[in-house]
Scaffold this motif. Structure first.
Motif, short mmCIF file in Angstrom:
data_model
loop_
_atom_site.label_atom_id
_atom_site.label_comp_id
_atom_site.label_asym_id
_atom_site.label_seq_id
_atom_site.Cartn_x
_atom_site.Cartn_y
_atom_site.Cartn_z
N ARG A 324 32.94 33.02 32.35
CA ARG A 324 32.25 32.27 33.06
C ARG A 324 31.16 31.25 32.46
NH1 ARG A 324 35.94 32.13 36.65
NH2 ARG A 324 36.33 34.21 38.06
N THR A 331 36.46 37.36 32.93
CA THR A 331 37.73 37.87 33.49
C THR A 331 38.93 37.95 32.64
OG1 THR A 331 38.22 35.67 34.45
CG2 THR A 331 36.72 36.70 35.90
N ARG A 383 46.89 30.88 39.54
CA ARG A 383 45.54 31.36 39.65
C ARG A 383 44.88 30.11 39.33
NH1 ARG A 383 42.12 34.92 35.37
NH2 ARG A 383 40.05 34.11 36.18
N ASP A 385 40.77 28.82 39.25
CA ASP A 385 39.45 29.09 39.60
C ASP A 385 38.50 27.85 39.73
OD1 ASP A 385 40.33 31.68 38.84
OD2 ASP A 385 38.50 32.04 37.50
N GLY A 389 34.43 30.13 39.34
CA GLY A 389 34.78 31.37 39.50
C GLY A 389 34.34 31.70 41.16
N ILE A 392 38.52 31.12 44.31
CA ILE A 392 39.89 31.23 43.50
C ILE A 392 40.95 30.95 44.41
CG2 ILE A 392 41.57 32.71 42.22
CD1 ILE A 392 38.93 34.45 41.19
N TRP A 394 44.92 31.53 44.91
CA TRP A 394 45.99 32.72 44.30
C TRP A 394 47.30 32.54 45.14
CZ3 TRP A 394 46.03 36.20 40.53
CH2 TRP A 394 46.67 37.13 40.41
N GLY A 409 35.38 34.43 44.68
CA GLY A 409 35.71 35.00 43.26
C GLY A 409 34.40 36.04 42.82
#
Length: 806
Positions: A324, A331, A383, A385, A389, A392, A394, A409
């Motif tokens: 991050r 992650t 995915r 972000d 983050g 997210i 998805w 996230g």
């Protein structure tokens, strides 16, 4: 990613040289065509199919490709100079021989073609023979500096050119292809190769298989951060990744798994008389895999922050490690072996604690390859972000269809499902984070058109306001659309076509879909004049009596509806995609020139429909969609009297080769003859990632149940096996094991082992063998004596003997 599985059409579409094809096109019409002879049925007095008929069939696609003229490919956007949003793109037009590369200014629509003659002259300097401008191709073409420079590859290496004066200079050495034969290995110990921290204070290296650190510029020896690395459990230099604030260092320790090697003997090498032995790394289902363990270090204290693996105990793969921006955590994606769990995990930088951000599970399989709107290689992993983050996007099939979901996230909570309905998200083109909108491609939204046709849409993050962006989607004739958006989302290109509709490439504004300009458009006038006929779409109900099964029918040349024609199915049922063409192609099926109907079908178990449609293949690759395919053929025969479903053959390559033989083994009441090229006939013998994805892990009786080797004793129809002795995609031993099992079962079959051949081996020779095989197997037609070297090349006096099992 998709080097595993080649479409059977690679074999079916092989053709002769342009010169031969041109001469074939110029031949005077024969008294009776091969198609007419076959349709007439077997007769002792009927004229035999001749060598000239075969040559015409082999050369027809070169004739058609040239007649189709220049056809556009999808455009690619060019990054503008640093700090600018200059919108430029380029696209290619080609007729199969001539290639045009065209630059476009998006704001004005102005087009500028690269001058092939100047490029050819520049790169020809110092060569004994100049490059011909009319044959110039620019592989891996890339533009830089907003289109002011461009580069491409040739056999001599990469070339870099300036657009203003076409001054081209060779940049580096010839490109070496990636060596797939090498097993993954340790990056190496080297105290002089390090990763510098973002604040330029620290340098991390790998020494004696461990992580070492030292201050930048310090002459003292580096000090170890880890002590547990060894030859059998080592830290990789390529895995070292500093946190943005330089306070933490991430490393991966790898315990190598089993290094399976497939061994080859090239019997007839070009370089020497004697055979050459080699080996190729090739992991297979059930093999012990590398075990990666993320490790976190604090350079200030020289200590390790322990990361427990309780939430990732059995990885097929750990990937996408990413810090991050605020350095609070990193992650990664945990793809559990067996492919029934796919999680996004986050690791706290201070404590090493691991939490699940997204938890995706399935009772069958999760398709973990990247989302891709291309039909033949569709993935389901997406995915995106946002805001470091905090949110997210998805993709999941949890409700039975591939749809987008929005997650928090930081908490891991689902905020909302974005897209809904009995249709499939096929690709995400552009995410407008400022306006909280998503531009994406989907198929099946409009129930009135082909459910495989992709169209463009936009929708708000909260799932409201979905509307089509494909220009005139409600009014223009249905077609398959391929979209590409500019980096800032202000423009998009739309390449749209259909199997019977020439491609058109449009440039449009995203804001309102208005047309900036039509960049290029194909013209089928000359192609149709050359005799080309588009395949016809046919739809029938599948095994459940409700689901539509879509396919194509290529009619024989010189078609006569009063006659009856044998049918050959071109199959590839690999679950990674759908394979019935949706875009335009001038390509025809060569077998149609010899009097065969050719069909192509997407049965259940292939991709791009519902999860239930796809799940039919789970732990059951032998299914191949055959219950749907047979019903489709029978429906076609019921509707079209000329469609003879009592004489049906089938051919395929790779997974399609497995399918083709499976048709004879498991459905001998319907399929009478098969050509199986480079088949993955036993999924325990094939590549690990493709087969464990669909057949599951750990290995179980389902593998034997789908094995063509274990079921070879069932053979009843006529079979031609084809393999290349140097196939590094599918282990050639797989086909040899089928042959061994057939011999043990006292079965008759034909076998072509191509010396030096790779995946889909055979070339022109293999293609004429395929056509000859189906003539003998489905028509009893007299065929060519290929060993007769006289000018007449007279046919054999007697029909070749049938297999004992027929």
């Amino acid at each position: 990613m998709f080097r595993c599985c080649f479409d059977s059409r690679l074999l079916a579409g092989l053709v002769l040289s342009s010169a031969l094809a041109s001469s074939l096109a110029a031949q005077p019409a024969k008294e009776k065509t091969a198609a007419e002879k076959v349709a007439a049925g077997p007769s002792l007095s009927a004229p035999a199919v001749t060598r000239a008929d075969f040559e015409h069939a082999l050369g027809i696609n070169v004739v058609y490709r040239k007649a189709a003229g220049l056809l556009p490919a999808q455009a690619e956007w060019i990054d503008g100079p640093a700090g600018t949003n200059a919108e430029k793109l380029w696209f290619q037009e080609s007729d199969g021989t001539q290639h045009k590369y065209i630059l476009v200014d998006a704001a004005t629509g102005q087009q500028t073609a690269l001058e092939n003659a100047k490029i050819a002259a520049s790169i020809s300097k110092g060569l004994p023979e100049p490059v011909k401008a009319e044959e110039l191709t620019l592989p891996d073409l890339r533009f830089e500096d907003g289109g002011a420079k461009f580069s491409f590859f040739t056999k001599r290496g990469r070339w870099s050119c300036t657009l203003a004066d076409y001054d081209c200079k060779q940049d580096g050495h010839p490109r070496e292809p990636f060596d797939w034969s090498r097993a993954p290995s340790f990056d190496g110990n080297d105290a002089n190769k390090g990763e510098i921290s973002p604040d330029s204070k620290w340098e991390a290296t790998i020494q004696n298989f461990n992580v070492f650190i030292r201050a930048v510029g310090d002459k003292k020896p580096a000090v170890p951060l880890s002590w547990d690395g060894s030859e059998g459990d080592y830290y990789q230099r390529s895995s070292l990744e500093w946190s943005p604030d330089s306070k933490h260092l991430l490393a991966i320790r790898t315990r190598p798994g089993y290094r399976r090697m497939v061994h080859y003997v090239e019997s007839s090498p070009e370089s020497q008389l004697q055979p050459i032995a080699s080996e190729h790394f090739y992991a297979k289902p059930g093999d012990v895999l590398d075990r990666d363990q993320p490790v976190l270090f604090d350079p200030a204290t020289k200590g390790e922050i322990v990361i427990a693996d309780d939430l990732f105990p059995n990885p097929f793969e750990l990937n996408s490690f990413e810090w991050r921006k605020d350095s609070s955590e990193f992650t990664f994606v945990y793809n559990q072996r067996g492919h029934q769990r796919l999680d996004v995990l986050a690791v706290d930088a201070k404590t090493g604690g691991v939490r699940r951000v997204i938890d995706e599970t399935s009772k069958t399989f999760i398709e973990y390859t990247e989302l891709n709107p291309e039909a033949e290689g569709t993935g389901k992993f997406y995915r995106h972000d946002m805001n470091d983050g905090h949110e997210i996007l998805w993709l999941s099939e949890r409700d039975g269809w591939a749809h987008l979901y929005l997650y928090n996230g930081r908490t891991g909570q689902l905020e909302n499902q974005v897209t809904h309905g009995d249709w499939v998200v096929r690709g995400v083109n552009y995410v407008d984070e400022k306006n909280r909108e998503i531009y994406f491609e989907a198929s099946g939204v409009d129930p009135k058109i082909d459910p495989y046709f992709t169209q463009g849409y936009r929708i708000k993050f909260d799932g409201t306001g979905m509307e089509p962006v494909t220009a005139g989607a409600s009014t223009m004739e249905p077609a398959n659309h391929q979209l590409a958006y500019s980096e800032d989302g202000q423009y998009y290109t739309d390449l749209w076509s259909r199997v019977d509709l020439a491609p058109e490439l449009d440039l449009r504004k995203t804001s309102d879909g208005s047309l900036v300009t039509t960049l290029a458009k194909g013209d089928l006038t000359a192609l149709k004049a050359a005799g080309w006929v588009a395949p016809e779409v046919f739809v029938a109900k599948g095994r459940d009596g409700k689901t539509d099964i879509w396919g194509l029918i290529w009619k024989p040349a010189n078609f006569d509806a009063k006659k009856k024609y044998p049918v050959v199915e071109d199959i590839y049922a690999g679950p990674q995609g759908s394979f019935v063409p949706k875009n335009f192609s001038p390509r025809s099926q060569p077998l149609t020139q010899l009097g065969f109907v050719v069909a192509q079908i997407d049965g259940m178990g292939t991709n791009n429909r519902s999860k239930a449609f796809h799940d039919v293949i789970f732990q059951n690759l032998k299914d191949g969609g055959f219950p749907d395919r047979i019903l489709w053929h029978q429906a076609a025969a019921k509707q079209f009297p000329w469609y003879d479903d009592t004489r049906v053959g089938i051919f395929g390559t790779s997974a399609g080769g497995q399918n083709a033989l499976a048709a004879l083994l498991f459905h001998p009441e319907f399929y009478k003859a098969a050509v199986a090229n480079s088949g993955s006939h036993d999924n325990r013998m094939d590549k690990i990632w493709w087969n464990e994805q669909w057949m599951g892990w750990p290995l179980g009786p389902q593998y034997a149940a789908s094995s063509n080797v274990d079921n070879a004793w069932r053979l009843q129809g006529r079979l031609l096996l084809v393999m290349g002795e140097m196939d590094t995609n599918v282990d050639p031993s797989t086909t040899m094991q089928v042959a061994n099992a057939l011999i043990k079962a006292n079965k008759d079959f034909e076998f072509l082992d191509v010396p030096g051949g790779g995946h889909g081996a055979g070339g022109e020779y293999g293609q004429h063998r395929l056509m000859d095989f189906f003539l003998r197997s489905l028509t009893d037609e007299k065929t060519v004596n290929w060993n007769d070297t006289s000018a007449s090349s007279a046919p054999t006096d007697a029909t070749p003997a049938k297999d004992h099992t027929r």
